[in-house]
Design an enzyme around this catalytic site. Structure first.
Site, short mmCIF file in Angstrom:
data_model
loop_
_atom_site.label_atom_id
_atom_site.label_comp_id
_atom_site.label_asym_id
_atom_site.label_seq_id
_atom_site.Cartn_x
_atom_site.Cartn_y
_atom_site.Cartn_z
N ASP A 1 -50.25 -47.20 -25.93
CA ASP A 1 -51.23 -47.93 -26.72
C ASP A 1 -52.59 -47.24 -26.81
O ASP A 1 -53.32 -47.44 -27.76
CB ASP A 1 -51.40 -49.36 -26.18
N ASP B 1 -44.21 -48.98 -21.15
CA ASP B 1 -45.35 -49.52 -20.41
C ASP B 1 -44.91 -50.82 -19.78
O ASP B 1 -43.94 -51.43 -20.22
CB ASP B 1 -46.48 -49.89 -21.39
N ASP C 1 -52.59 -41.67 -25.07
CA ASP C 1 -51.13 -41.69 -25.11
C ASP C 1 -50.62 -40.88 -26.29
O ASP C 1 -49.43 -40.55 -26.36
CB ASP C 1 -50.61 -43.12 -25.23
#
Ligand code: ATP
Length: 905
Positions: free
Chosen positions: A644, A339, A648
């Site tokens: 997170d 990310d 996901d």
């Protein structure tokens, strides 16, 4: 739930799910909007105990100790001990039993240490809960919850106790942990039938289940062991064993090896008795010696401890391993998908630019402190000169769930950093949060989710006028706007002008967020997606937020690249922002980027082809993450994926190593992940990869160190039988050698630091066996050197006319001193160790050697040891030859390494 199982007894005989929410609140003695008081909560905590599940039932120490004997090898040894005793060799038999027990103790202690190390790490992952107490919403550790606490649930949370729901907003909960049903259940407040099965009690949220969507509020009705999950004891007994696929493979291989060695020992026995005319009793001892010599008893314990030390080291570097096999996979990672926000960047957002219909306004100041002002074209701007700033500030302030607190002169953010930055902007624009919230109270909200990339709130003033504020990704918000607000009032949106301004801000790495508002028709008290999507909003501004890369992430990216690991950024942000940040991170001058929308147009094959050299995926959503992991794996990559959010989870599960964020990550993501980052930092992923490589190296080093001893000793016996010589080493002595190397020398390798070039070599192929041909060669080569040394010195002493005991003592010491020198060699597979670092780099190695020398002195000179092990004192000349052999062995191995290095150059 039955009444008596619930921690808080209700006056009504019906269970909580069948009672009205108000009634439950009343029974539990709690005010819906105030929660419990602190003294009351403390009282209840004393009465009901901590909200913790009873620890999983462990095997008792006695059973764990006895299990150390549950091993083919130990059975062989025990049988050998009995037969040896029957043959009248009582001392030998006693030593065999003694060593078996000592080995079990060593295994027991090491296993215990490894397990407590892992327990300590698991405890680092404590669960928090959002609770209402004394009228304030606060974050508490879930263990301190008591019946009567009002708990807030949001998507991604793990339900911290059994709750009777009192408010729900599209709340969906996945209860697989409890019911085995993996489809999420829609929850409601209304009471259900008393007889409803667990899975049908939609008015309840049960401890340990996961919120997959929506929000809710519930009152705690049961905690700890009283919860439904606490009562399913079978589940809790599932303790993870200290093993990984590799170790299981090794254990299986060990079994086969044991039987093969027994076969060879039997053949040797037959050959000795029939061909070489050894007495059956003597030959039996020799065959036992051969078997004992060849089997690496100490190896499993060393492997376990190496693994545990690796996991501990990772935790020190903020990477908490939840599933042990990840340690192995980390060592062979080829791609890290990360990310951006907060992981690669600092997640300290500041609004730096406000793009309005009248032009770009620059904002000064840094961080969350509300000091700073506005300027346009280099000229300072008074607030009165730009009235639209106030509207922007109001929208930014009200369409916002964050909170900024002034603590000891520092502004502390509670909530999302993007929203924190907006609060600061609003204050800079002269607005007061409390006043605005009072003047325009919020009636409804559509929370921000990465999928839809916007947040909308509905507000009403006290005259009944309603307003919807909208903020989100510019493409999303602009498509819903029909005008923009400027100095001259509402003006049409000039798409090209806005686009150019946004491109320029994004190219500087700024994150863009548009804010808009719309009046709403009277009487509406809720907003829905459909209503927002009808559009008709007035665009107030596009905000440019800076979020610089973390310094350590820049370094970590460089380390990964040099280690042959590709770093891919997967972000919800705009492609231009992502590209600029990618460049700042050093991912390359011309990084290839693609958007989630483009990913959608590609079929599986096309994606597999494209994913190889694309480094940035922007405006990507969780489903894209899953497809990307699959595509990368189809290319044979070993993939780390960070995440997170709740959504996901599938990608994290699918990745070879799923990594969840410890701070901003949801419980759902943590649950799905193999590893959790305590500091949400990309650098910790890189550190974990390095540790993973180190653990794998150290496992290999332990094997490459231990096995030559086995080959050496077995070879000596084999040699003796083949040529009809006296046995150069007895079974008791062999057991001693194996035991003492396992507790001293080999153990030191578990603490070996990473090799200097560990992050400069390409990733190990997952298909590569633990023992490569090169390592097998090294093991056999050193094993043969030990045979030569041990046998040579044995014959030398015999030829000098020394006693058999002295000759055997020399042989045993030759093997062990050879191992001492070889231990230095093993510290690096290919690099030379003939330098300061090579000899003094690992203090455990020096300590282990000191210990070994001390115990060898006892073994050689202590009368008790001489009786037990059949040893005798040897003179200085003999020691000189032994050390000369050791030194020579080390130099020969170094020469072999030098040759190898020359060849590979
Ligand atoms: P990642 O963490 O995956 O790198 P990200 O955090 O940048 O990505 P998201 O949080 O999904 O991605 O944000 C995507 C976009 O949604 C942002 O670029 C921004 O425009 C918008 N956005 C982010 N946070 C909010 C919020 N709280 N409210 C409204 N819009 C938001």
């Amino acid at each position: 739930m039955t009444k008596d199982s619930s921690a808080a007894a209700t006056a009504d005989a019906r269970p909580h799910h069948a009672l009205d929410a108000e009634m439950v609140l009343e029974h539990l003695g709690v005010e819906r909007h105030a929660g419990l008081t602190r003294p009351e909560a403390e009282l209840r905590l004393e009465r009901f105990g901590q909200n913790a599940l009873p620890p999983p039932r462990r095997r008792g120490p006695l059973l764990r100790f006895l299990l150390q004997f549950h091993n083919v090898l130990i059975y062989v040894l025990l049988v050998a001990g009995v037969i040896t005793a029957l043959l009248g060799h009582l001392i030998d038999s006693g030593v065999i039993f003694g060593v078996v027990v000592i080995n079990a103790i060593i295994g027991f202690v090491q296993e215990g240490k490894a397990e407590s190390a892992l327990d300590a790490i698991r405890n680092m992952l404590s669960l928090n809960a959002q609770v209402l107490r004394e009228g304030h919403r606060q974050e508490l550790e879930a263990v301190s919850l008591v019946p009567g606490d009002i708990v807030f649930l949001a998507s991604g949370d793990k339900v911290p106790a059994d709750l009777r729901l009192i408010e729900t907003r599209s709340l969906r909960i996945e209860e697989a942990a409890l019911t085995g049903e993996s489809l999420a259940v829609e929850k409601r407040v209304a009471a259900v039938d008393e007889a409803a099965a667990l899975g049908d009690r939609v008015s309840m949220a049960y401890s340990s289940t996961l919120v997959t969507y929506g929000q809710g509020v519930g009152v705690v009705v049961a905690t700890g062991a009283q919860t439904e999950i606490g009562r399913i004891s079978t589940m809790l007994n599932a303790v993870e064993t200290l093993t990984t696929p590799l170790l299981r493979q090794l254990a299986a291989f060990g079994q086969v090896l044991t039987w093969a060695i027994l076969g060879i020992a039997a053949v040797a026995y037959g050959f000795g008795v029939l061909v070489r005319d050894y007495a059956p009793g003597e030959m039996f001892l020799a065959a036992v010696g051969l078997a004992v010599a060849a089997i690496p008893e100490g190896l499993p314990a060393i492997m376990t401890i190496t693994l545990a030390i690796g996991v501990q080291a990772m935790a020190r570097r903020h990477a908490i391993v939840r599933r042990l096999p990840a340690v192995e996979a980390l060592g062979s990672v080829t791609v890290i998908c990360s990310d951006k926000t907060g992981t690669l960047t600092r997640n300290e957002m500041t609004v730096q630019q406000v793009l309005t219909a009248d032009g770009v306004v620059e904002v000064s100041g840094a961080g969350y402190a509300p000091q700073g002002g506005f300027s346009a074209a280099g000229q300072e701007l008074a607030l009165a000169e730009c009235p639209v700033l106030e509207d922007i500030g109001r929208a930014a302030l009200l369409c916002n769930d964050a909170n900024l607190l002034l603590e000891d002169g520092h502004w502390r953010l509670v909530g999302d950093p993007t929203e924190g930055a907006l609060l600061t902007l609003a204050t800079k624009a002269g607005l007061d949060g409390a006043f605005e919230r009072e003047a325009l109270p919020r009636t409804d909200v559509i929370p921000f989710e990465s999928e839809h990339r916007f947040m909308a709130t509905l507000h009403h003033d006290h005259q009944g006028g309603g307003r919807v504020f909208l903020k989100g990704a510019p493409e999303r918000v602009l498509s819903l706007c029909s005008s923009a607000r400027g100095m001259q009032g509402e003006v049409p949106i000039d798409a090209d002008v806005w686009q150019a301004a946004m491109d320029s801000a994004a190219a500087q790495g700024m994150r863009l967020l548009a804010v808009a508002e719309r009046a709403c028709v009277d009487g509406v008290s809720a907003i829905s997606f459909d209503e927002v999507e009808q559009g008709g909003f007035c665009l107030l501004a596009v905000l440019g937020l800076s979020d610089p890369p973390r310094d350590e992430a820049v370094k970590a990216v460089a380390r990964c690249l040099s280690a042959g690991i590709r770093v891919k950024m997967i972000t919800g942000d705009h492609i231009a922002t992502a590209r600029a940040i990618g460049q700042q991170l050093g991912m390359g001058e011309q990084v290839r980027a693609m958007t989630g929308a483009e990913v959608e147009t590609l079929d599986e094959q096309a994606l597999i082809a494209a994913v190889g050299d694309t480094d940035i995926f922007a405006r990507a959503s969780p489903e894209h993450k899953l497809r990307l992991v699959e595509a990368l794996q189809a290319r044979g990559e070993v993939v780390v994926m960070t995440g997170d959010g709740v959504n996901d989870a599938p990608a994290l599960k699918r990745a070879d190593v799923g990594v969840a964020m410890g701070r901003k990550g949801t419980e759902a993501a943590k649950e799905a992940a193999e590893m959790v980052l305590a500091d949400d930092n990309f650098a910790s992923v890189a550190a974990a990869v390095e540790e993973g490589r180190r653990v794998y190296d150290n496992l290999k080093k332990a094997i490459v160190f231990i096995l030559p001893t086995n080959i050496g000793q077995a070879g000596m016996i084999f040699f003796a039988v083949l040529f009809g010589l006296t046995m150069p080493i007895t079974p008791a002595q062999i057991l001693w050698v194996n035991m003492i190397t396992a507790v001293t020398l080999a153990l030191a390798l578990a603490f070996e630091a990473p090799e200097r070039n560990i992050m400069q070599r390409p990733p190990r192929s997952p298909a590569e066996p633990l023992l490569t041909p090169f390592l097998i060669w090294r093991i056999v080569f050193v094993g043969l050197l030990l045979v030569a040394g041990g046998m040579g010195l044995f014959l030398w002493e015999t030829a000098r006319g020394e006693s058999l005991e002295a000759a055997r003592t020399a042989a045993v010491n030759a093997v062990l001193i050879g191992e001492v020198f070889y231990l230095f060699n093993v510290r690096s597979f290919r690099d030379s160790i003939l330098n300061r670092e090579g000899f003094f780099g690992n203090r455990y190695v020096l300590l282990a050697i000191a210990l070994l020398l001390l115990s060898q002195a006892c073994f050689t000179y202590l009368p008790l040891a001489q009786t037990l092990f059949g040893t005798a004192a040897i003179d200085a000349d003999a020691w000189l030859r032994i050390f000369a052999f050791g030194g020579l062995l080390m130099l020969v191995v170094e020469a072999e390494k030098a040759l190898l290095r020359m060849r590979s150059r």
